[in-house]
Scaffold this motif. Structure first.
Motif, mmCIF file in Angstrom:
data_model
loop_
_atom_site.group_PDB
_atom_site.id
_atom_site.type_symbol
_atom_site.label_atom_id
_atom_site.label_comp_id
_atom_site.label_asym_id
_atom_site.label_seq_id
_atom_site.Cartn_x
_atom_site.Cartn_y
_atom_site.Cartn_z
ATOM 1 N N VAL A 17 0.833 -1.198 0.000
ATOM 2 C CA VAL A 17 0.000 0.000 0.000
ATOM 3 C C VAL A 17 0.867 1.247 0.000
ATOM 4 O O VAL A 17 2.022 1.225 0.425
ATOM 5 C CB VAL A 17 -0.977 0.033 1.195
ATOM 6 C CG1 VAL A 17 -1.928 -1.164 1.148
ATOM 7 C CG2 VAL A 17 -0.258 0.089 2.528
ATOM 8 N N LEU A 18 0.309 2.316 -0.497
ATOM 9 C CA LEU A 18 0.951 3.621 -0.418
ATOM 10 C C LEU A 18 0.228 4.408 0.667
ATOM 11 O O LEU A 18 -0.993 4.596 0.599
ATOM 12 C CB LEU A 18 0.872 4.343 -1.769
ATOM 13 C CG LEU A 18 1.779 3.753 -2.845
ATOM 14 C CD1 LEU A 18 1.411 4.285 -4.226
ATOM 15 C CD2 LEU A 18 3.235 4.046 -2.529
ATOM 16 N N VAL A 19 0.973 4.837 1.668
ATOM 17 C CA VAL A 19 0.403 5.598 2.775
ATOM 18 C C VAL A 19 0.763 7.062 2.570
ATOM 19 O O VAL A 19 1.931 7.395 2.354
ATOM 20 C CB VAL A 19 0.927 5.082 4.132
ATOM 21 C CG1 VAL A 19 0.497 5.999 5.270
ATOM 22 C CG2 VAL A 19 0.415 3.662 4.376
ATOM 23 N N THR A 32 5.745 3.688 0.942
ATOM 24 C CA THR A 32 5.265 2.328 0.710
ATOM 25 C C THR A 32 5.308 1.567 2.025
ATOM 26 O O THR A 32 6.294 1.616 2.750
ATOM 27 C CB THR A 32 6.140 1.628 -0.333
ATOM 28 O OG1 THR A 32 6.114 2.395 -1.534
ATOM 29 C CG2 THR A 32 5.641 0.219 -0.608
ATOM 30 N N ILE A 33 4.219 0.875 2.309
ATOM 31 C CA ILE A 33 4.131 0.054 3.515
ATOM 32 C C ILE A 33 3.663 -1.341 3.091
ATOM 33 O O ILE A 33 2.672 -1.484 2.384
ATOM 34 C CB ILE A 33 3.112 0.639 4.529
ATOM 35 C CG1 ILE A 33 3.525 2.034 5.003
ATOM 36 C CG2 ILE A 33 2.900 -0.312 5.693
ATOM 37 C CD1 ILE A 33 4.667 2.060 5.975
ATOM 38 N N ILE A 68 -4.448 5.171 3.792
ATOM 39 C CA ILE A 68 -3.954 3.976 3.107
ATOM 40 C C ILE A 68 -4.556 4.005 1.708
ATOM 41 O O ILE A 68 -5.779 4.074 1.553
ATOM 42 C CB ILE A 68 -4.370 2.685 3.835
ATOM 43 C CG1 ILE A 68 -3.714 2.605 5.214
ATOM 44 C CG2 ILE A 68 -4.025 1.461 2.993
ATOM 45 C CD1 ILE A 68 -4.170 1.428 6.057
ATOM 46 N N ASN A 69 -3.690 3.949 0.699
ATOM 47 C CA ASN A 69 -4.107 3.965 -0.700
ATOM 48 C C ASN A 69 -3.731 2.624 -1.315
ATOM 49 O O ASN A 69 -2.539 2.274 -1.360
ATOM 50 C CB ASN A 69 -3.386 5.091 -1.446
ATOM 51 C CG ASN A 69 -3.621 6.443 -0.794
ATOM 52 O OD1 ASN A 69 -4.600 7.102 -1.082
ATOM 53 N ND2 ASN A 69 -2.722 6.849 0.102
ATOM 54 N N HIS A 77 5.315 0.921 -10.300
ATOM 55 C CA HIS A 77 6.595 1.649 -10.281
ATOM 56 C C HIS A 77 6.601 2.653 -9.143
ATOM 57 O O HIS A 77 7.584 2.760 -8.402
ATOM 58 C CB HIS A 77 6.860 2.346 -11.617
ATOM 59 C CG HIS A 77 8.211 2.974 -11.660
ATOM 60 N ND1 HIS A 77 8.462 4.248 -11.195
ATOM 61 C CD2 HIS A 77 9.404 2.488 -12.089
ATOM 62 C CE1 HIS A 77 9.743 4.520 -11.330
ATOM 63 N NE2 HIS A 77 10.345 3.468 -11.877
ATOM 64 N N ALA A 78 5.518 3.401 -8.973
ATOM 65 C CA ALA A 78 5.437 4.385 -7.891
ATOM 66 C C ALA A 78 5.522 3.700 -6.532
ATOM 67 O O ALA A 78 6.155 4.215 -5.608
ATOM 68 C CB ALA A 78 4.139 5.189 -8.000
ATOM 69 N N THR A 79 4.915 2.529 -6.408
ATOM 70 C CA THR A 79 4.965 1.787 -5.145
ATOM 71 C C THR A 79 6.400 1.414 -4.812
ATOM 72 O O THR A 79 6.855 1.602 -3.680
ATOM 73 C CB THR A 79 4.074 0.529 -5.228
ATOM 74 O OG1 THR A 79 2.738 0.927 -5.548
ATOM 75 C CG2 THR A 79 4.079 -0.236 -3.923
#
Length: 186
Positions: A17-19, A32-33, A68-69, A77-79
């Motif tokens: 996830v991206l926080v 990133t989590i 949380i996204n 790639h962004a993650t």
């Protein structure tokens, strides 16, 4: 035969996830989590675990809110990038062309390209050694209508979500059945 290994975390795959956070200084960050999860249903609660050395740690401690996204193939790639680069060195939103939108319940950005955004308020922190766990109540959930099925239910498979396992990002496999004993025996 099975090998015996030293104690470690083998609960894989994990949601990647991206926080998103916003500090008291109003600076936004995204990290990133892979250590995130559901902990309660009523009230809805989640947890994330973050190293103290991470740039967003201070914002989390100062404000007690985060989003949380959920991630997708399109955000892979962004993650990865947001997991290896620090917000203290660059603006990761700008570097990865991540579009922000404002959360509704908290003062924090959400990722516009994420299929699901979960607004959270920290209720408790626990120092666990290498990480601090942030236990949080879910205040609001935003689901992108592009991922609704014909019955009006959210279908995450349409978003092509990704998971993380031992340094690799992967997509989810095929559906085996639904909750309530519809999974066929092997």
């Amino acid at each position: 035969m099975k090998q015996t290994w030293r104690p470690g975390n083998m609960l894989y795959p994990l949601p990647a996830v991206l926080v998103t956070t916003r500090g008291k200084d109003k600076k936004d960050n995204v990290l990133t989590i892979a250590w995130a999860g559901t902990v309660n249903s009523d009230p809805a609660m989640v947890s994330i675990s973050v190293r103290k050395s991470r740039y967003s740690y201070t914002a989390l401690m100062e404000t007690g809110v985060f989003v949380i996204n959920l991630t997708t193939e399109g955000l892979a790639h962004a993650t990865d990038f947001c997991g290896v680069k620090s917000g203290k060195d660059l603006d990761k939103f700008e570097a990865e062309h991540l579009k922000k939108e404002e959360a509704v319940e908290i003062d924090c950005p959400m990722l516009a390209d994420s299929p699901v955004n979960i607004e959270c308020r920290v209720t408790e922190t626990k120092d666990l050694g290498s990480h601090t766990m942030f236990l949080a109540e879910v205040l609001s959930v935003h689901a992108d209508e592009r991922y609704m099925d014909k019955k009006g239910r959210f279908d995450l498979s349409l978003a092509k979500p990704i998971v993380y396992s031992h340094g690799d990002y992967m997509t989810l496999g095929k559906k085996l059945g639904s909750f309530g004993w519809t999974v066929k025996k092997r």
